[in-house]
Scaffold this motif. Structure first.
Motif, PDB file in Angstrom:
ATOM      1  N   THR A 116      14.913  -4.567  -1.368  1.00  0.00           N
ATOM      2  CA  THR A 116      14.961  -3.277  -0.675  1.00  0.00           C
ATOM      3  C   THR A 116      16.283  -3.042   0.067  1.00  0.00           C
ATOM      4  OG1 THR A 116      12.562  -3.418  -0.388  1.00  0.00           O
ATOM      5  CG2 THR A 116      13.713  -1.753   0.903  1.00  0.00           C
TER       6      THR A 116
ATOM      7  N   ALA B  27      14.299   6.061   3.390  1.00  0.00           N
ATOM      8  CA  ALA B  27      15.683   6.196   2.938  1.00  0.00           C
ATOM      9  C   ALA B  27      15.761   6.276   1.421  1.00  0.00           C
ATOM     10  CB  ALA B  27      16.514   5.022   3.450  1.00  0.00           C
ATOM     11  N   LEU B  28      15.045   5.390   0.722  1.00  0.00           N
ATOM     12  CA  LEU B  28      15.104   5.390  -0.733  1.00  0.00           C
ATOM     13  C   LEU B  28      14.447   6.637  -1.327  1.00  0.00           C
ATOM     14  CD1 LEU B  28      14.478   1.630  -1.581  1.00  0.00           C
ATOM     15  CD2 LEU B  28      16.600   2.924  -1.825  1.00  0.00           C
TER      16      LEU B  28
ATOM     17  N   ASN C  18      23.626   4.088  -0.819  1.00  0.00           N
ATOM     18  CA  ASN C  18      24.609   4.635   0.117  1.00  0.00           C
ATOM     19  C   ASN C  18      25.991   4.675  -0.511  1.00  0.00           C
ATOM     20  OD1 ASN C  18      24.012   5.652   2.757  1.00  0.00           O
ATOM     21  ND2 ASN C  18      23.096   3.660   3.258  1.00  0.00           N
TER      22      ASN C  18
ATOM     23  N   THR D   3      10.803   3.143   0.839  1.00  0.00           N
ATOM     24  CA  THR D   3      11.187   3.456   2.214  1.00  0.00           C
ATOM     25  C   THR D   3      11.578   4.920   2.288  1.00  0.00           C
ATOM     26  OG1 THR D   3      13.526   2.923   1.851  1.00  0.00           O
ATOM     27  CG2 THR D   3      12.070   1.103   2.527  1.00  0.00           C
TER      28      THR D   3
ATOM     29  N   GLU E 164      18.970   0.069  -0.838  1.00  0.00           N
ATOM     30  CA  GLU E 164      19.410   1.064   0.145  1.00  0.00           C
ATOM     31  C   GLU E 164      20.926   1.036   0.295  1.00  0.00           C
ATOM     32  OE1 GLU E 164      15.488   1.458   3.040  1.00  0.00           O
ATOM     33  OE2 GLU E 164      17.178   0.216   3.696  1.00  0.00           O
TER      34      GLU E 164
END
Length: 530
Positions: free
Chosen positions: A425, A186-187, A433, A184, A429
């Protein structure tokens, strides 16, 4: 096109609602969604389903990836399998259930029709890998080596060649345990941050004594927070013992005996909890107030599957976890453990210990420093629960169970694969964070706090002759009252201070501390039941 008995299965047509899920527009389920429907597979639905719509625009909305009409596969097994592998990546739980449902002859027919096809060879490999059964097919002799996992879609390892299928087995696990994580934005962004290097930079200029005190505080903070997440308020000694165990994470290889050792530490009192792998069912949830029947939010793995699941996690820890992105590997192992819930008690704390274990094993955190991941989780408890529920809510409908006389659950169907293979997933994520917060906020704030506290203490020692314990008490009073000594403290604990001394003490505080550094003492107030 391959002609086989898959034509006898009815693939879905255009729908607005699919398995109680509302599509953003009328569309035809494709790939895994179509296969689950056509073959009546009892496997958790993927987080994102695919369908082909009537408009010539690709979009993702409300858990659906809507493709254009030109993407629509033919209504047969091969076409939908190929669509899934090409556009949706691997869902190993769905694939295994599908392979069991269709049988060897169906897959053999696909491979014989396209022996050099990139997708047919991947399907062939996955069948034999998942079922541990060899198909009646000669070894492949032509075609370039294709990766089993598309690294553009999902995180994978470098892998090894499977010469029989002419594919590269880059699956990040074994048939015993292999959750997958999608790539993703984000990752990818998190991975590009190189947080391990950032952590080293944060501590590079910190004096050794301050770093040691920082590490001690963060370790205690993590241990206390891990109990607080479970709603427990244990003794200080029990918190410290668990903190010592966390501090040693990554030093011992992961195996069942090590997990049992950790369980004994975290439980402490053995009279009311049977240690070791569960011999009965397990669930997370409540009981009906009157009938005392279970109301599960999550049902744990069957007791007879626990040994093989733990073996799969151990193999993952000693294999794929060593080459996969460290934070992603930690998320996969830790959340896989907590979903299986192998023990009667202590699962949550050991689950979070496993995060420390992988990060320390990979040298992700600075030497001697434990990231307070549990404290970050506690601060993000709603997000943490959402990550857990991202799979539990899809898993629960797939489990057939009945209540037992003692208010437990007995699982009636085969469920082991649901704990071996899931989409991790959201968990990756979430954990990234937490790690980012630790490195960019918690670690710098704590080291800065200690530097300023030392400055404050030195200033006080030039003003007054005072024991260290009394200076600590004076600081707490000042810190709790925005830098001013309260009327109560001036009339009681520090009644011997003169007016000019009070003014000097307060000035020393303001010279050392700013608004950006006054958070730490409140962070110690954890461990309360919720």
């Amino acid at each position: 096109m391959v002609t086989h008995k898959a034509h006898r299965h009815r693939f879905p047509g255009p729908v607005k609602i699919f398995h109680e899920l509302v599509l953003p527009e009328t569309a035809t389920p494709a790939g895994y969604a179509a296969l689950i429907d056509a073959y009546g597979l009892r496997a958790p639905l993927p987080l994102t389903l695919a369908a082909t719509g009537e408009r010539h625009i690709v979009r993702t909305e409300s858990g659906w990836h809507i493709f254009t009409p030109r993407h629509a596969p033919e209504p047969n097994l091969e076409a939908h399998l190929t669509f899934a592998l090409k556009h949706e990546g691997l869902d190993l739980a769905v694939l295994k259930h599908l392979f069991v449902a269709v049988g060897a002859a169906e897959i053999e027919a696909i491979v014989r029709a396209k022996p050099t096809g990139r997708y047919s060879r991947r399907i062939w490999f996955l069948y034999e890998w998942l079922l541990g059964s060899r198909l009646d097919l000669p070894d492949a002799t032509n075609g370039p080596y294709e990766p089993v996992v598309d690294p553009k879609l999902q995180w994978a390892i470098s892998g090894e060649a499977s010469h029989r299928h002419r594919v590269k087995n880059n699956l990040p696990g074994t048939p015993g345990f292999c959750p997958l994580v999608f790539r993703t934005k984000a990752l990818d962004n998190f991975a590009a941050m190189n947080l391990a290097s950032r952590a080293q930079e944060v501590v590079a200029d910190v004096p050794k004594d301050i770093l040691a005190r920082t590490a001690a505080f963060l370790l205690l903070k993590d241990s206390r927070s891990s109990f607080a997440i479970e709603g427990e308020s244990p003794s200080h000694d029990r918190i410290r013992r668990w903190g010592r165990a966390i501090g040693e994470s990554g030093r011992r290889p992961l195996e069942l005996e090590e997990l049992l050792r950790l369980q004994a530490i975290v439980i402490g009192e053995e009279r009311f909890v049977r240690l070791g792998l569960r011999k009965e069912g397990g669930f997370v949830g409540e009981h009906d107030r009157d009938a005392r029947t279970p109301i599960p939010d999550h049902i744990s793995a069957k007791p007879q599957d626990l040994q093989s699941l733990v073996n799969g996690m151990v193999a993952f820890d000693r294999g794929a976890a060593l080459s996969l992105d460290a934070v992603i590997a930690a998320a996969v192992l830790a959340f896989g453990f907590v979903y299986a819930h192998p023990f009667m008690d202590g699962n949550g704390r050991i689950h979070r210990y496993l995060i420390h274990h992988v990060l320390a094993q990979r040298g992700f955190n600075p030497a001697g420093v434990v990231f307070p991941v549990s404290a970050s989780i506690l601060a993000r408890i709603a997000e943490y629960r959402a990550a857990l529920e991202s799979y539990s809510v899809r898993l629960l409908p797939m489990i057939e169970w009945q209540p037992t006389k003692d208010g437990n659950v007995q699982v009636l169907n085969e469920t082991a694969d649901f704990y071996r293979y899931f989409d991790a997933t959201p968990h990756a994520e979430f954990l990234y964070n937490c790690v980012r917060q630790t490195i960019e906020e918690d670690l710098p704030r704590e080291t800065e706090f200690l530097k300023r506290y030392d400055q404050f203490r030195t200033s006080i020692e030039t003003i007054l002759e005072m024991p260290t314990r009394t200076i600590d008490q004076l600081f707490r009073f000042l810190h709790q009252n925005a830098g001013h000594l309260s009327k109560r403290a001036r009339g009681k604990e520090f009644r011997l201070l003169k007016e000019d001394e009070v003014a000097a003490v307060e000035a020393a505080y303001f010279a050392s501390f700013t608004a950006a550094t006054i958070e730490r003492p409140r962070q110690k107030q954890t461990g309360r039941k919720k």
